[in-house]
Design a protein around this motif. Structure first.
Motif, mmCIF file in Angstrom:
data_model
loop_
_atom_site.group_PDB
_atom_site.id
_atom_site.type_symbol
_atom_site.label_atom_id
_atom_site.label_comp_id
_atom_site.label_asym_id
_atom_site.label_seq_id
_atom_site.Cartn_x
_atom_site.Cartn_y
_atom_site.Cartn_z
ATOM 1 N N GLU A 1 0.820 -1.213 0.000
ATOM 2 C CA GLU A 1 0.000 0.000 0.000
ATOM 3 C C GLU A 1 0.853 1.262 0.000
ATOM 4 O O GLU A 1 0.321 2.367 0.035
ATOM 5 C CB GLU A 1 -0.924 0.019 1.234
ATOM 6 N N THR A 2 2.173 1.101 0.011
ATOM 7 C CA THR A 2 3.083 2.236 0.162
ATOM 8 C C THR A 2 4.084 2.263 -0.984
ATOM 9 O O THR A 2 4.555 1.227 -1.438
ATOM 10 C CB THR A 2 3.852 2.139 1.498
ATOM 11 N N ILE A 3 4.407 3.467 -1.418
ATOM 12 C CA ILE A 3 5.419 3.658 -2.453
ATOM 13 C C ILE A 3 6.721 4.104 -1.801
ATOM 14 O O ILE A 3 6.729 4.999 -0.950
ATOM 15 C CB ILE A 3 4.956 4.729 -3.469
ATOM 16 N N ILE A 4 7.815 3.442 -2.171
ATOM 17 C CA ILE A 4 9.146 3.919 -1.785
ATOM 18 C C ILE A 4 9.852 4.392 -3.046
ATOM 19 O O ILE A 4 10.085 3.612 -3.969
ATOM 20 C CB ILE A 4 9.973 2.838 -1.074
ATOM 21 N N VAL A 5 10.148 5.678 -3.074
ATOM 22 C CA VAL A 5 10.822 6.270 -4.227
ATOM 23 C C VAL A 5 12.321 6.016 -4.117
ATOM 24 O O VAL A 5 12.895 6.105 -3.026
ATOM 25 C CB VAL A 5 10.541 7.785 -4.283
ATOM 26 N N ASP A 6 12.970 5.686 -5.229
ATOM 27 C CA ASP A 6 14.404 5.390 -5.252
ATOM 28 C C ASP A 6 14.747 4.283 -4.250
ATOM 29 O O ASP A 6 15.586 4.448 -3.359
ATOM 30 C CB ASP A 6 15.236 6.645 -4.945
ATOM 31 N N GLN A 7 14.107 3.140 -4.427
ATOM 32 C CA GLN A 7 14.187 2.050 -3.449
ATOM 33 C C GLN A 7 15.619 1.633 -3.130
ATOM 34 O O GLN A 7 15.979 1.471 -1.952
ATOM 35 C CB GLN A 7 13.405 0.836 -3.953
ATOM 36 N N GLU A 8 16.433 1.446 -4.141
ATOM 37 C CA GLU A 8 17.810 0.977 -3.899
ATOM 38 C C GLU A 8 18.589 1.975 -3.045
ATOM 39 O O GLU A 8 19.312 1.588 -2.120
ATOM 40 C CB GLU A 8 18.528 0.724 -5.224
ATOM 41 N N LYS A 9 18.445 3.263 -3.357
ATOM 42 C CA LYS A 9 19.146 4.301 -2.595
ATOM 43 C C LYS A 9 18.622 4.376 -1.165
ATOM 44 O O LYS A 9 19.394 4.557 -0.220
ATOM 45 C CB LYS A 9 18.986 5.666 -3.276
ATOM 46 N N VAL A 10 17.319 4.210 -1.026
ATOM 47 C CA VAL A 10 16.708 4.263 0.309
ATOM 48 C C VAL A 10 17.201 3.094 1.164
ATOM 49 O O VAL A 10 17.576 3.271 2.328
ATOM 50 C CB VAL A 10 15.174 4.259 0.202
ATOM 51 N N ILE A 11 17.214 1.894 0.597
ATOM 52 C CA ILE A 11 17.668 0.717 1.345
ATOM 53 C C ILE A 11 19.141 0.852 1.724
ATOM 54 O O ILE A 11 19.531 0.566 2.865
ATOM 55 C CB ILE A 11 17.421 -0.572 0.536
ATOM 56 N N LYS A 12 19.953 1.319 0.793
ATOM 57 C CA LYS A 12 21.383 1.502 1.079
ATOM 58 C C LYS A 12 21.590 2.531 2.185
ATOM 59 O O LYS A 12 22.405 2.330 3.101
ATOM 60 C CB LYS A 12 22.141 1.926 -0.171
ATOM 61 N N TYR A 13 20.838 3.617 2.124
ATOM 62 C CA TYR A 13 20.968 4.668 3.151
ATOM 63 C C TYR A 13 20.566 4.118 4.527
ATOM 64 O O TYR A 13 21.238 4.382 5.533
ATOM 65 C CB TYR A 13 20.100 5.869 2.788
ATOM 66 N N ALA A 14 19.489 3.337 4.561
ATOM 67 C CA ALA A 14 19.051 2.732 5.823
ATOM 68 C C ALA A 14 20.126 1.790 6.361
ATOM 69 O O ALA A 14 20.461 1.822 7.553
ATOM 70 C CB ALA A 14 17.741 1.987 5.618
ATOM 71 N N ASP A 15 20.692 0.967 5.489
ATOM 72 C CA ASP A 15 21.744 0.036 5.901
ATOM 73 C C ASP A 15 22.967 0.784 6.431
ATOM 74 O O ASP A 15 23.552 0.401 7.453
ATOM 75 C CB ASP A 15 22.166 -0.846 4.719
ATOM 76 N N ASP A 16 23.356 1.852 5.744
ATOM 77 C CA ASP A 16 24.566 2.603 6.120
ATOM 78 C C ASP A 16 24.393 3.400 7.407
ATOM 79 O O ASP A 16 25.379 3.776 8.051
ATOM 80 C CB ASP A 16 24.968 3.564 4.995
ATOM 81 N N ASN A 17 23.127 3.659 7.781
ATOM 82 C CA ASN A 17 22.892 4.527 8.936
ATOM 83 C C ASN A 17 22.131 3.831 10.067
ATOM 84 O O ASN A 17 21.517 4.491 10.919
ATOM 85 C CB ASN A 17 22.137 5.785 8.478
ATOM 86 N N ASN A 18 22.210 2.486 10.070
ATOM 87 C CA ASN A 18 21.628 1.684 11.170
ATOM 88 C C ASN A 18 20.143 1.961 11.383
ATOM 89 O O ASN A 18 19.651 2.039 12.522
ATOM 90 C CB ASN A 18 22.389 1.926 12.477
ATOM 91 N N ILE A 19 19.420 2.105 10.288
ATOM 92 C CA ILE A 19 17.970 2.301 10.350
ATOM 93 C C ILE A 19 17.284 1.025 9.889
ATOM 94 O O ILE A 19 17.595 0.481 8.824
ATOM 95 C CB ILE A 19 17.535 3.492 9.471
ATOM 96 N N VAL A 20 16.363 0.517 10.694
ATOM 97 C CA VAL A 20 15.557 -0.631 10.308
ATOM 98 C C VAL A 20 14.507 -0.139 9.322
ATOM 99 O O VAL A 20 13.773 0.817 9.598
ATOM 100 C CB VAL A 20 14.865 -1.279 11.535
ATOM 101 N N LEU A 21 14.415 -0.799 8.176
ATOM 102 C CA LEU A 21 13.451 -0.435 7.138
ATOM 103 C C LEU A 21 12.606 -1.663 6.820
ATOM 104 O O LEU A 21 13.136 -2.699 6.437
ATOM 105 C CB LEU A 21 14.195 0.043 5.883
ATOM 106 N N MET A 22 11.297 -1.540 6.997
ATOM 107 C CA MET A 22 10.472 -2.721 6.819
ATOM 108 C C MET A 22 9.068 -2.345 6.319
ATOM 109 O O MET A 22 8.613 -1.219 6.488
ATOM 110 C CB MET A 22 10.356 -3.483 8.143
ATOM 111 N N ALA A 23 8.432 -3.331 5.689
ATOM 112 C CA ALA A 23 7.043 -3.192 5.258
ATOM 113 C C ALA A 23 6.238 -4.267 5.970
ATOM 114 O O ALA A 23 6.630 -5.432 5.992
ATOM 115 C CB ALA A 23 6.930 -3.340 3.743
ATOM 116 N N VAL A 24 5.139 -3.869 6.583
ATOM 117 C CA VAL A 24 4.375 -4.808 7.393
ATOM 118 C C VAL A 24 2.918 -4.869 6.923
ATOM 119 O O VAL A 24 2.394 -3.927 6.356
ATOM 120 C CB VAL A 24 4.402 -4.426 8.899
ATOM 121 N N SER A 25 2.302 -5.999 7.182
ATOM 122 C CA SER A 25 0.895 -6.201 6.893
ATOM 123 C C SER A 25 0.293 -6.896 8.101
ATOM 124 O O SER A 25 0.601 -8.065 8.358
ATOM 125 C CB SER A 25 0.719 -7.043 5.632
#
Length: 273
Positions: A248-272
């Protein structure tokens, strides 16, 4: 796809990358895009993919409708953020826009947008599902990066998911900030990024950000969207988990977002849930 798409597509674009992505994918698939831009931040990018780009204020209803009629637009997509505070700048609205707003009981997102959709229908324009051209940006369930949520974080996610859904029922906002099962902030007119700033500052560190769709989400407007700007705000104010609603959610620039989360110790997840 049951809907027959016109070759010439209209786009009313707010802030951000999302309208640009729509225009890009539409052009790559042989469509011509005529854009009415309500923002200046992505104007140069839109011009790369759109046949024409007109700049308008959101309150210039007569001008916007005139452009759509002149361009013979039959199908239209709304994409991108238009700050709700624009409704506090009525001096920039034309007389038609003022008259339309007077008919609304409450100036919340859904009522205003449904009114705009009806105005479009009156002049023979169909407002499309926002995801038609960008379905590939919708996120399936799962942890998207390398950092996994702790048991305590999942408790906050579950609570935040429920709370955000309750807020969505009354069309307040789609995001909440939680820490240790306590509500730090609920999104209102300020938008997601400022809600994160407010809530994460109160939490001091390790806040969780949860963003969901409304229970009766109208996909013609306001699909929940996150991107790099969301994560930049989280990092700045030391929030360390972002949970969005799966499918139900759009993530723009997914690869960059995931890499940024990984590099900055941010948990990134999609839940249902």
């Amino acid at each position: 796809m049951s809907l027959m798409l016109e070759n010439k597509q209209g786009l009313i674009a707010g802030d951000g990358t999302l309208p640009v992505k729509m225009a890009q994918y539409a052009k790559e698939n042989g469509f011509e895009v005529i854009c009415i831009s309500l923002s200046k931040d992505n104007l140069s990018q839109l011009k790369k993919y759109c046949t024409k780009v007109y700049s308008c204020h959101p309150g210039e209803i007569n001008r916007i409708e005139g452009i759509l009629k002149d361009e013979q637009i039959k199908q239209l997509t709304f994409l991108g953020k238009v700050n709700k505070s624009v409704l506090l700048q009525l001096y920039k609205f034309d007389s038609r826009a003022i008259e339309i707003l007077k008919t609304v009981e409450r100036l919340n997102d859904d009522e205003v947008m449904l009114l705009i959709v009806k105005e479009m229908e009156k002049i023979g324009i169909t407002v499309l599902d926002q995801t038609i051209f960008i379905k590939n940006l919708m996120i399936p369930a799962g942890v998207l990066g390398k950092h996994k949520p702790t048991k305590e974080q999942m408790e906050d996610v579950n609570y935040g998911f429920w709370l955000a859904k309750e807020m969505g029922k009354i069309d307040v906002g789609q995001s909440v900030i939680i820490k240790d099962k306590m509500i730090m902030a609920v999104e209102a007119i300020e938008g997601t990024d400022k809600c994160i700033k407010r809530g994460a500052k109160l939490a001091k560190k390790n806040a969780s950000v949860i963003k969901v769709s409304k229970p009766k989400q109208d996909k013609r407007f306001d699909i929940p969207t996150v991107g790099l700007r969301t994560l930049h705000t989280m990092k700045r104010y030391k929030a360390n988990l972002l949970a969005v609603e799966a499918n139900e959610t759009i993530i723009v620039d997914q690869e960059k977002v995931i890499k940024y989360a990984d590099d900055n110790n941010i948990v990134l997840m999609a839940v249902s849930l």
